[in-house]
Design a protein around this motif. Sequence first.
Motif, PDB file in Angstrom:
ATOM      1  N   ALA A   1       0.840  -1.203   0.000  1.00  0.00           N
ATOM      2  CA  ALA A   1       0.000   0.000   0.000  1.00  0.00           C
ATOM      3  C   ALA A   1       0.876   1.254   0.000  1.00  0.00           C
ATOM      4  O   ALA A   1       0.563   2.247  -0.676  1.00  0.00           O
ATOM      5  CB  ALA A   1      -0.919  -0.006   1.216  1.00  0.00           C
ATOM      6  N   ARG A   2       1.962   1.225   0.754  1.00  0.00           N
ATOM      7  CA  ARG A   2       2.894   2.367   0.761  1.00  0.00           C
ATOM      8  C   ARG A   2       3.487   2.579  -0.619  1.00  0.00           C
ATOM      9  O   ARG A   2       3.604   3.719  -1.092  1.00  0.00           O
ATOM     10  CB  ARG A   2       4.036   2.117   1.742  1.00  0.00           C
ATOM     11  CG  ARG A   2       3.742   2.455   3.186  1.00  0.00           C
ATOM     12  CD  ARG A   2       5.036   2.630   3.958  1.00  0.00           C
ATOM     13  NE  ARG A   2       5.778   3.771   3.446  1.00  0.00           N
ATOM     14  CZ  ARG A   2       7.107   3.887   3.520  1.00  0.00           C
ATOM     15  NH1 ARG A   2       7.838   2.920   4.039  1.00  0.00           N
ATOM     16  NH2 ARG A   2       7.703   4.966   3.059  1.00  0.00           N
ATOM     17  N   ALA A   3       3.895   1.490  -1.256  1.00  0.00           N
ATOM     18  CA  ALA A   3       4.488   1.596  -2.591  1.00  0.00           C
ATOM     19  C   ALA A   3       3.467   2.117  -3.595  1.00  0.00           C
ATOM     20  O   ALA A   3       3.784   2.936  -4.466  1.00  0.00           O
ATOM     21  CB  ALA A   3       5.022   0.237  -3.025  1.00  0.00           C
ATOM     22  N   ARG A   4       2.225   1.657  -3.470  1.00  0.00           N
ATOM     23  CA  ARG A   4       1.175   2.103  -4.386  1.00  0.00           C
ATOM     24  C   ARG A   4       0.898   3.602  -4.187  1.00  0.00           C
ATOM     25  O   ARG A   4       0.729   4.356  -5.160  1.00  0.00           O
ATOM     26  CB  ARG A   4      -0.080   1.271  -4.159  1.00  0.00           C
ATOM     27  CG  ARG A   4      -1.180   1.507  -5.178  1.00  0.00           C
ATOM     28  CD  ARG A   4      -2.302   0.502  -5.023  1.00  0.00           C
ATOM     29  NE  ARG A   4      -1.888  -0.830  -5.438  1.00  0.00           N
ATOM     30  CZ  ARG A   4      -1.963  -1.921  -4.691  1.00  0.00           C
ATOM     31  NH1 ARG A   4      -2.433  -1.847  -3.460  1.00  0.00           N
ATOM     32  NH2 ARG A   4      -1.572  -3.088  -5.161  1.00  0.00           N
ATOM     33  N   SER A   5       0.887   4.047  -2.938  1.00  0.00           N
ATOM     34  CA  SER A   5       0.687   5.460  -2.651  1.00  0.00           C
ATOM     35  C   SER A   5       1.838   6.296  -3.197  1.00  0.00           C
ATOM     36  O   SER A   5       1.634   7.381  -3.753  1.00  0.00           O
ATOM     37  CB  SER A   5       0.551   5.661  -1.132  1.00  0.00           C
ATOM     38  OG  SER A   5       0.451   7.022  -0.815  1.00  0.00           O
ATOM     39  N   TYR A   6       3.056   5.769  -3.060  1.00  0.00           N
ATOM     40  CA  TYR A   6       4.240   6.474  -3.580  1.00  0.00           C
ATOM     41  C   TYR A   6       4.138   6.628  -5.095  1.00  0.00           C
ATOM     42  O   TYR A   6       4.460   7.685  -5.645  1.00  0.00           O
ATOM     43  CB  TYR A   6       5.496   5.681  -3.214  1.00  0.00           C
ATOM     44  CG  TYR A   6       6.802   6.353  -3.571  1.00  0.00           C
ATOM     45  CD1 TYR A   6       7.481   7.130  -2.649  1.00  0.00           C
ATOM     46  CD2 TYR A   6       7.360   6.186  -4.836  1.00  0.00           C
ATOM     47  CE1 TYR A   6       8.680   7.742  -2.976  1.00  0.00           C
ATOM     48  CE2 TYR A   6       8.554   6.798  -5.174  1.00  0.00           C
ATOM     49  CZ  TYR A   6       9.206   7.573  -4.235  1.00  0.00           C
ATOM     50  OH  TYR A   6      10.399   8.184  -4.568  1.00  0.00           O
ATOM     51  N   ALA A   7       3.699   5.580  -5.752  1.00  0.00           N
ATOM     52  CA  ALA A   7       3.559   5.643  -7.211  1.00  0.00           C
ATOM     53  C   ALA A   7       2.536   6.700  -7.619  1.00  0.00           C
ATOM     54  O   ALA A   7       2.742   7.438  -8.589  1.00  0.00           O
ATOM     55  CB  ALA A   7       3.164   4.274  -7.761  1.00  0.00           C
ATOM     56  N   ARG A   8       1.431   6.787  -6.886  1.00  0.00           N
ATOM     57  CA  ARG A   8       0.418   7.801  -7.200  1.00  0.00           C
ATOM     58  C   ARG A   8       0.982   9.208  -7.003  1.00  0.00           C
ATOM     59  O   ARG A   8       0.763  10.090  -7.832  1.00  0.00           O
ATOM     60  CB  ARG A   8      -0.818   7.597  -6.313  1.00  0.00           C
ATOM     61  CG  ARG A   8      -1.705   6.451  -6.724  1.00  0.00           C
ATOM     62  CD  ARG A   8      -3.079   6.571  -6.062  1.00  0.00           C
ATOM     63  NE  ARG A   8      -2.972   6.625  -4.603  1.00  0.00           N
ATOM     64  CZ  ARG A   8      -3.036   5.564  -3.816  1.00  0.00           C
ATOM     65  NH1 ARG A   8      -3.184   4.346  -4.348  1.00  0.00           N
ATOM     66  NH2 ARG A   8      -2.951   5.688  -2.506  1.00  0.00           N
ATOM     67  N   GLU A   9       1.699   9.408  -5.908  1.00  0.00           N
ATOM     68  CA  GLU A   9       2.231  10.732  -5.595  1.00  0.00           C
ATOM     69  C   GLU A   9       3.270  11.191  -6.620  1.00  0.00           C
ATOM     70  O   GLU A   9       3.470  12.398  -6.800  1.00  0.00           O
ATOM     71  CB  GLU A   9       2.855  10.717  -4.205  1.00  0.00           C
ATOM     72  CG  GLU A   9       1.855  10.534  -3.077  1.00  0.00           C
ATOM     73  CD  GLU A   9       2.529  10.216  -1.756  1.00  0.00           C
ATOM     74  OE1 GLU A   9       3.789  10.234  -1.713  1.00  0.00           O
ATOM     75  OE2 GLU A   9       1.819   9.947  -0.772  1.00  0.00           O
ATOM     76  N   ASN A  10       3.932  10.240  -7.252  1.00  0.00           N
ATOM     77  CA  ASN A  10       5.009  10.578  -8.184  1.00  0.00           C
ATOM     78  C   ASN A  10       4.674  10.146  -9.609  1.00  0.00           C
ATOM     79  O   ASN A  10       5.570   9.848 -10.407  1.00  0.00           O
ATOM     80  CB  ASN A  10       6.314   9.911  -7.719  1.00  0.00           C
ATOM     81  CG  ASN A  10       6.768  10.435  -6.378  1.00  0.00           C
ATOM     82  OD1 ASN A  10       7.370  11.498  -6.275  1.00  0.00           O
ATOM     83  ND2 ASN A  10       6.488   9.675  -5.329  1.00  0.00           N
ATOM     84  N   MET A  11       3.391  10.133  -9.920  1.00  0.00           N
ATOM     85  CA  MET A  11       2.936   9.626 -11.205  1.00  0.00           C
ATOM     86  C   MET A  11       3.533  10.400 -12.381  1.00  0.00           C
ATOM     87  O   MET A  11       3.894   9.814 -13.404  1.00  0.00           O
ATOM     88  CB  MET A  11       1.408   9.660 -11.277  1.00  0.00           C
ATOM     89  CG  MET A  11       0.839   8.991 -12.521  1.00  0.00           C
ATOM     90  SD  MET A  11       1.324   7.226 -12.633  1.00  0.00           S
ATOM     91  CE  MET A  11       0.397   6.555 -11.240  1.00  0.00           C
ATOM     92  N   ALA A  12       3.670  11.716 -12.254  1.00  0.00           N
ATOM     93  CA  ALA A  12       4.169  12.524 -13.375  1.00  0.00           C
ATOM     94  C   ALA A  12       5.581  12.102 -13.773  1.00  0.00           C
ATOM     95  O   ALA A  12       5.855  11.854 -14.952  1.00  0.00           O
ATOM     96  CB  ALA A  12       4.133  14.006 -13.021  1.00  0.00           C
ATOM     97  N   VAL A  13       6.477  12.002 -12.788  1.00  0.00           N
ATOM     98  CA  VAL A  13       7.858  11.637 -13.112  1.00  0.00           C
ATOM     99  C   VAL A  13       7.949  10.178 -13.558  1.00  0.00           C
ATOM    100  O   VAL A  13       8.740   9.833 -14.445  1.00  0.00           O
ATOM    101  CB  VAL A  13       8.791  11.914 -11.910  1.00  0.00           C
ATOM    102  CG1 VAL A  13       8.483  11.024 -10.724  1.00  0.00           C
ATOM    103  CG2 VAL A  13      10.250  11.747 -12.322  1.00  0.00           C
TER     104      VAL A  13
END
Length: 323
Positions: A123-135
């Motif tokens: 879940a942490r990794a999935r949240s990280y991916a969402r937060e950094n979706m642009a890059v």
Amino acid sequence: MRYFYENAMNPRMQPAPTGEPPRPARRGRGRIRFSGLLFFLLLAQVRPAAADWNPLVERLASDGFDRQVLETLFTRPEVRFEPDAMAGKLKSLIQSRSPVPDSLAARMKDAVYRTYLTSWMVARARSYARENMAVLKEIDARYGVPKEIVVSILLVETRLGDNTGSQLVFNRLASMALYTDLEAIRPYLSSSLITPDNWEYARRRCREKADWAYSELKALLRLADRYSLDPMTIRGSIYGAIGLCQFMPSNVFFYGVDADQDGRIDLFAKPDALHSIANYLRQHGWRKEMDRKSQHSIILTYNHSTVYANTVLAVAYKLRNRK
């Protein structure tokens, strides 16, 4: 990244009876400015002697580094002689030679680090991916490396940047580079670790790892010089890997990317670290639409552990499929 892993005194070696390992004796280029419990108990009982850094200073000076700057650097109070770096590396290398039972080898083929596959970690990794979706989308378009793979590597390497290592990289690499001679490290090793059967292997690997550490130390000093950094402020892993993505210093020059275009490659900066992971994978053969076997093979170059590569792919699968 943790590859690999990977000179104080150079005492002379006395002749030993046939079949036994030697016993310790008593006794024009441009200038660059710039584990087991018993094992650790034994280390604690041996107080490291003050290191004679002169052989290392001479070697670096002959390779073009400014002698005066080196002498000043090696006399700073932060500089510490840390014999556990080479002792730990040799211990792991020697123990890795022990034959693995077929039953264990079969299990290891598909083994993973389950810590990274818990629902909370994913879940942490999935949240990280969402937060950094642009890059991450930019990375996918530029390098062809999916966001799930990049985030998964970052998770396993440093828990998404939370743990980049607390060791002074200069001390770790300099201490290993000083140990070109196995006999210098013998006082810091368990007496049962070096045997007549493995002595020649240990001697060769000690020299190889010292030379490897010396090359990485040079890269660290060049990196510090290029970006006007104090080398004694750069922290990382026990064997000198640095940044969110855990590159060895030499890999910064080969695979590092200045993604935020601020004029420096900073692996502690998120854009640079994420782009650098993807650039490393692409440079090692990553292409779109690769099969799992090929992906696994390339991830193994990032970290030479089957369990590591299995874990990266397993986390990426969960991120991609939400399972």
